[in-house]
Design an enzyme around this catalytic site. Structure first.
Site, PDB file in Angstrom:
ATOM      1  N   GLY A 285      35.392  58.310 -44.214  1.00  0.00           N
ATOM      2  CA  GLY A 285      36.281  57.174 -44.016  1.00  0.00           C
ATOM      3  C   GLY A 285      35.639  56.291 -42.962  1.00  0.00           C
ATOM      4  CE1 TYR A 340      34.797  57.312 -51.622  1.00  0.00           C
ATOM      5  CE2 TYR A 340      35.910  58.399 -49.790  1.00  0.00           C
ATOM      6  CZ  TYR A 340      34.757  57.862 -50.364  1.00  0.00           C
ATOM      7  OH  TYR A 340      33.578  57.879 -49.658  1.00  0.00           O
ATOM      8  CE1 TYR A 355      39.094  54.022 -51.274  1.00  0.00           C
ATOM      9  CE2 TYR A 355      39.254  52.066 -52.654  1.00  0.00           C
ATOM     10  CZ  TYR A 355      38.650  52.763 -51.629  1.00  0.00           C
ATOM     11  OH  TYR A 355      37.597  52.206 -50.946  1.00  0.00           O
ATOM     12  CG  ASN A 418      35.369  48.009 -43.710  1.00  0.00           C
ATOM     13  OD1 ASN A 418      34.455  47.724 -44.491  1.00  0.00           O
ATOM     14  ND2 ASN A 418      35.356  49.094 -42.967  1.00  0.00           N
ATOM     15  CB  THR A 492      25.777  44.583 -42.894  1.00  0.00           C
ATOM     16  OG1 THR A 492      27.023  44.535 -43.603  1.00  0.00           O
ATOM     17  CG2 THR A 492      25.963  45.352 -41.594  1.00  0.00           C
ATOM     18  N   GLY A 531      27.445  50.503 -43.772  1.00  0.00           N
ATOM     19  CA  GLY A 531      27.966  49.535 -42.811  1.00  0.00           C
ATOM     20  C   GLY A 531      28.514  50.197 -41.568  1.00  0.00           C
ATOM     21  CG  ASP A 532      31.625  52.835 -42.036  1.00  0.00           C
ATOM     22  OD1 ASP A 532      32.228  51.766 -41.810  1.00  0.00           O
ATOM     23  OD2 ASP A 532      31.839  53.551 -43.028  1.00  0.00           O
TER      24      ASP A 532
END
Length: 591
Positions: A285, A340, A355, A418, A492, A531-532
């Site tokens: 997550g 998910y 999801y 996000n 990004t 991205g995280d």
């Protein structure tokens, strides 16, 4: 140091006792082995024939165990449990013979009731041959009394305990009788120095995982009410700031993240969801991914979420804890973890996500459940994403509370926009996000987020075709900084040549300079969490005293490596990232 002194240290630190009336010795052993790792003290009630054999059986396997014996009402019972090895004796009333027996053996005695606490203190001092002041100083674990029943008349109890402490300063009180998970935080707020005992802590004996989860929830509630500090010490509140500060020369910084961790199920590579006969399981997550990356890079990481107290929720907690993330503030509620399903794409076939998160534990969150002042104690940075407020009104309100507390306490705030179209509309996202982002210091977004949430679009860009005009994102970053008075806006940039081959980079605007990173062409293993990983690397760089250019390059390199690793989490070290930043891009085997 005596057992009584040892158990008193546990009680002072964690302030929780689980009361158990065992049906057989196995229950007692199971409860102790589940609770001891959490620092929760077990009290065995002498209410049935299994009690004394349970105590004796426990010490046969764990001779150094720290255990309380409860409802001890006679001298003979006190002698029996002391001989068995308990570290303390608890009584439902003040029984002079029990106190005398305990003092003669130098064992902690906790008499109780709503009577005069001073009588037992005077008797203890006399038996030791000490003054009251010497008793308090030399035997602090005897300077204690039990309030029973704790919930008879809470206002009257508060007045009574206040009167006792005016005569006997520093008297520690154990509250029991009617103490539940629902009222323990309220009681702890009234007396941050108190110790709290409940039979409901051990209600899941027979199911060690649920027993441990229940105890962890109690600990969380007590810490929430007291700020996590002995005596409920009040933290100094720093003024709000919108500057990103480095603590590279000081102690290791602490980063807090808040959001939903989910169970991810994926068919094996190359298979479709509708035809697979097996799924690979991972936890992940957005905010959890950042928390893990921060911990792997060597900073303190705290993750805040809500999970069900079942094997799936506990499995997620175990995974995070095993990777170095502090999960002491996790709330346990509900019976669902969000899920998910991810079908990995390849070549020209895109990846797909389904999801199944409606009604998950965090979606049940209500405003006020989380004590953000306690959560942010000693923290320097708070990160959240637009996914969390999209989960429902409760999580949106909790996010707003978190941001307000972080600003008030001088904690730097970052947000990854996000946007998730499957969770809310663009109009609702803008309505909720705008006032929250106004409180941020750093914003991270991908190529589309700023357009989806705030209508800020990059010219000459067709994301669905993998065509990006990097220079156009300078204007996007500038608009974000100007609109929300940010320190940094970072974006990004993913150019998708296919589902298997991407070019990856990022850029940022800091109000005075536009910076663009180097590009990496990646043969993707798993792009989820890329991205995280960038966000975590950027945060690490900024907190480590790197320049904005260096922090940007570190974040891009970290996220490049992430996309070569299966699962949501970025399991790389600072040294591995630094080597890639330094030009070690060939991917040759390291022997």
């Amino acid at each position: 140091m005596s057992k009584s002194a040892d158990i008193w240290q546990l009680l002072e630190r964690n302030r929780l006792i689980a009361l158990l009336n065992p049906k057989d010795p196995g229950q007692c052993l199971e409860a102790y082995e589940a609770l001891a790792p959490l620092g929760v003290v077990l009290e065995v009630a002498l209410r049935g024939p299994a009690a004394l054999p349970s105590i004796e059986g426990l010490f046969e396997k764990h001779p150094d165990a720290l255990l309380l014996a409860g409802t001890v009402m006679t001298r003979e019972q006190a002698e029996q449990v002391i001989a068995a090895g308990v570290a303390g004796v608890v009584s439902a009333d003040y029984v002079p013979g029990v106190v005398e027996t305990c003092v003669a053996n130098d064992v902690m005695s906790i008499p109780g009731g709503l009577g005069d606490a001073g009588k037992q203190l005077a008797q203890k001092a006399e038996c030791y041959g000490m003054t009251l002041e010497e008793l308090c100083d030399q035997r602090p674990w005897q300077w204690v009394y039990k309030v029973f029943p704790a919930t008879a008349d809470e206002s009257a109890v508060r007045e009574m305990t206040r009167a006792w402490r005016s005569v006997y300063p520093g008297l520690r009180l154990v509250y029991t009788g009617g103490v539940t998970l629902e009222n323990v935080a309220r009681l702890a707020s009234s007396d941050p120095d108190g110790i709290y005992c409940g039979s409901a802590v051990a209600k899941h004996v027979g199911d060690p995982d649920r027993l441990q989860a229940e105890a962890a929830h109690w600990l969380s509630e007590i810490k929430r009410a007291t700020g996590g500090d002995l005596g409920g010490a009040v933290r100094a509140k720093a003024p709000a700031t919108k500057a990103v500060t480095s603590t590279a020369a000081g102690p290791s910084p602490c980063v807090v993240t808040f959001g939903e961790i989910m169970l991810r199920l994926s068919p094996p590579a190359g298979e479709r969801i509708r035809r697979t006969r097996s799924f690979d399981a991972h936890y992940g997550g957005a905010e959890a991914n950042v928390a893990v990356s921060i911990a792997q890079l060597g900073l303190e990481s705290r993750y805040i979420t809500a999970l069900p107290p079942n094997d799936l929720g506990l499995g997620a907690v175990d995974a995070l804890r095993g990777l170095g993330v502090n999960v002491s503030h996790v709330l346990y509620q509900g019976n669902r973890i969000g899920t998910y399903y991810l079908e990995h794409g390849a070549s020209q076939r895109p990846s797909r996500v389904i999801y199944d998160r409606t009604g998950s534990a965090i979606a049940l969150l209500t405003q006020g459940q989380i004590d953000w002042d306690a959560v942010f104690g000693g923290a320097q940075w708070f990160h959240w994403t637009g996914i969390t407020p999209a989960l429902g009104d409760g999580t949106a309100a909790a996010t707003a509370d978190a941001v307000e507390a972080a600003r008030r306490l001088g904690v730097t705030v970052s947000v990854d926009l996000n946007y998730r179209a499957k969770l809310w509309s663009r109009e609702r996202a803008r309505e909720v996000m705008e006032p929250l982002v106004e409180q941020a210091d750093v914003v991270v977004a991908n190529e589309e987020d700023a357009a989806d949430v705030f209508g800020i679009k990059a010219a000459k860009t067709k994301v669905d075709r993998g065509e990006l005009d990097i220079a156009a994102y300078e204007d996007v970053a500038r608009q974000l900084v100007d609109r929300f008075n940010l320190s940094i806006a970072a974006i990004t940039l993913r150019q998708s040549h296919s589902a298997s081959e991407n070019t990856w980079s990022a850029c940022l605007w800091d109000g005075s300079e536009f910076l663009a990173s180097r590009e990496y062409r990646i043969s993707l293993v798993d792009r989820v969490g890329g991205g995280d990983a960038f966000t975590a690397g950027l945060i690490w760089g900024l907190l480590s005293g790197k320049s904005h250019a260096e922090a940007l390059e570190f974040g891009v390199a970290a996220s490049c490596l992430k996309q070569t690793i299966m699962g949501d989490f970025n399991l790389v070290t600072v040294d591995e990232v630094a080597k890639l930043v330094g030009g070690d891009v060939a991917g040759r085997i390291k022997r």
